[in-house]
Every structure is written in C-alpha cells, then in structure tokens.
Design a protein around this motif. Sequence first.
Motif, short mmCIF file in Angstrom:
data_model
loop_
_atom_site.label_atom_id
_atom_site.label_comp_id
_atom_site.label_asym_id
_atom_site.label_seq_id
_atom_site.Cartn_x
_atom_site.Cartn_y
_atom_site.Cartn_z
N UNK A 215 17.37 -13.33 -2.67
CA UNK A 215 16.01 -13.23 -2.48
C UNK A 215 15.39 -12.00 -1.66
N UNK A 216 16.14 -11.45 -0.89
CA UNK A 216 15.85 -10.04 -0.56
C UNK A 216 15.53 -9.07 -1.47
N UNK A 217 16.70 -8.94 -2.42
CA UNK A 217 16.39 -8.07 -3.71
C UNK A 217 15.05 -8.30 -4.19
N UNK A 218 14.94 -9.66 -4.40
CA UNK A 218 13.52 -10.00 -5.27
C UNK A 218 12.50 -9.56 -4.55
N UNK A 219 12.36 -9.55 -3.16
CA UNK A 219 11.20 -9.20 -2.28
C UNK A 219 10.95 -7.66 -2.46
N UNK A 220 12.33 -7.08 -2.49
CA UNK A 220 12.20 -5.49 -2.40
C UNK A 220 11.70 -5.05 -3.98
N UNK A 221 12.05 -5.63 -5.03
CA UNK A 221 11.87 -5.18 -6.14
C UNK A 221 10.41 -5.41 -6.45
N UNK A 222 9.91 -6.65 -6.00
CA UNK A 222 8.39 -6.95 -5.95
C UNK A 222 7.42 -6.21 -5.49
N UNK A 223 7.96 -5.65 -4.13
CA UNK A 223 7.15 -4.91 -3.26
C UNK A 223 7.07 -3.27 -3.87
N UNK A 224 8.40 -2.74 -4.23
CA UNK A 224 8.22 -1.72 -5.05
C UNK A 224 7.19 -1.62 -6.27
N UNK A 225 7.38 -2.56 -7.07
CA UNK A 225 6.76 -2.64 -8.33
C UNK A 225 4.83 -2.88 -7.94
N UNK A 226 4.91 -3.65 -6.93
CA UNK A 226 3.22 -3.94 -6.21
C UNK A 226 2.71 -2.21 -5.96
N UNK A 227 3.53 -1.51 -5.29
CA UNK A 227 3.25 -0.33 -4.74
C UNK A 227 2.91 0.65 -5.93
N UNK A 228 3.98 0.65 -6.72
CA UNK A 228 3.71 1.41 -8.13
C UNK A 228 2.46 0.99 -8.77
N UNK A 229 2.27 -0.13 -8.86
CA UNK A 229 1.22 -0.78 -9.57
C UNK A 229 -0.10 -0.16 -9.07
N UNK A 230 0.00 -0.11 -7.85
CA UNK A 230 -1.24 0.10 -6.84
C UNK A 230 -1.50 1.55 -7.10
N UNK A 231 -0.44 2.45 -7.04
CA UNK A 231 -0.57 3.64 -7.35
C UNK A 231 -1.20 4.31 -8.31
N UNK A 232 -0.53 3.43 -9.53
CA UNK A 232 -0.95 3.72 -10.92
C UNK A 232 -2.45 3.24 -11.12
N UNK A 233 -2.74 2.36 -10.43
CA UNK A 233 -4.20 1.83 -10.48
C UNK A 233 -5.10 3.03 -10.13
N UNK A 234 -4.67 3.58 -8.91
CA UNK A 234 -5.40 4.60 -8.17
C UNK A 234 -5.43 5.68 -9.24
N UNK A 235 -4.29 6.01 -9.92
CA UNK A 235 -4.28 7.07 -10.88
C UNK A 235 -5.31 7.03 -11.92
N UNK A 236 -5.21 5.83 -12.40
CA UNK A 236 -6.00 5.50 -13.58
C UNK A 236 -7.33 5.50 -13.28
N UNK A 237 -7.94 5.12 -12.08
CA UNK A 237 -9.26 5.20 -11.57
C UNK A 237 -9.71 6.70 -11.52
N UNK A 238 -8.80 7.23 -10.90
CA UNK A 238 -9.25 8.77 -10.63
C UNK A 238 -9.20 9.70 -12.11
N UNK A 239 -8.54 9.19 -13.17
CA UNK A 239 -8.63 9.64 -14.21
C UNK A 239 -9.72 9.36 -15.03
N UNK A 240 -10.08 8.13 -14.72
CA UNK A 240 -11.35 7.59 -15.39
C UNK A 240 -12.56 8.21 -14.74
#
Length: 202
Positions: free
Chosen positions: A150-175
């Motif tokens: 379960x800790x591995x799942x939490x870590x994976x979800x957290x990392x993916x969420x951070x990457x997604x937020x960073x990508x969203x910020x990048x996408x917004x900046x690019x727009x």
Amino acid sequence: MKFTDNLNLDEIFHCALSASEQGDHAQAIILLKECIQKEERAVYYYMLAAEHAEIGLYQYAIEEMKIALEKDPNLWIAKFQLSLLYLTTSEIEEAATVWLELKESNATDYLKLFAEGLLLLQEENISLGIEKLELGIEANNENKPLNGDIENIIQTVTENNIREEQQNLKDESEVLLESKLNKDSAINKIFISKYQQDSNEN
C-alpha cells in the motif's frame, strides 16, 4: 520415491511455506500443487496464487485466487489480493468491483479502509484516497508486507500526481507563451503590412 512420501499434508504445506520464504518459488509451487492434489483447501490455492504472482504469472494467480474465494468466500485477504492482481493487469473495472464489495463486506477494518482508499483514487479523489490508505496502514497490525504494498501505491500515486501537476503547469505556460507568440506574430504582420504600404507609397 519423493521426499514428501513420508510427510503428512500439514508437513508438506509448511515445507511449501518455508520454500516460499526462502524465495524458492519453483519448489513452493510444486509442494502447493501436491497439497491441492491431496485436498483442495482455499489456503492452498491462495498461496499458489501468491507464488504465481511473484513470478509474474498473473492470469494463473487470478484464476487461483478466484478458486480460493469459491472455497472460502470469507477469505477477505484473498479478495483484496485479487483486486491488486486486477490492478496489476490493468483490469481497473474488475478491481473497482472487488473494492466496492470489500467496502460493504464484513472484512477486517484495514482491508475495508484499503478498498475505500483505492476506490477514491480510482475516482481521482487523490488526497482523501491517500488519507484512507494511511488509516488502513495504521489499523493493520497483522499483515505488515501488505502495508508495504500500500505504501508503494501511495508513493506511485503521489509521484504521478506531482508529475501531472508539473505537466499541467508546463502546458498552461506553453499555452500562454503560444498565445503571446501568436499575438506578437499578428502584431508583426500588421507592422510588416504597414511597412509594405509605406514603401509602396514612397
């Protein structure tokens, strides 16, 4: 003559558990199959499923986990592990169905919390889902290896969420940048057009 010929069923099963703990999956599988030949108990199928999952034979593991549950519908840990196998094979709808059944069952509290947390994650309610999973970890004092999963799942979800937020910020900046460039481009065209008009007039 096999070395198990002089062993009773419980002795063979404990030899299988010992082989599993030592990472000898082939020997564990052989011994568990021998147990099943002698008596088809839910726990034997559950352990055989776990061994097949360890070596990446997930479809074998899914079928064996289902058999374990047919023989003992209240083997809640098998039900939860089945959901994780579905998750591993990207069968998300099947996993969610199992989580919902667990959430509404008489399973132990930590399994119900894990199921509820994973359902929330599947519904993209990340923060509350992680909170439920962490509560499940706190409540689980009987199956520490599961806490690790379960800790591995939490870590994976957290990392993916951070990457997604960073990508969203990048996408917004690019727009925004693209929008600015487009405006500049339009302005440049106006200036070029005006320059060409001025040149023609001269």
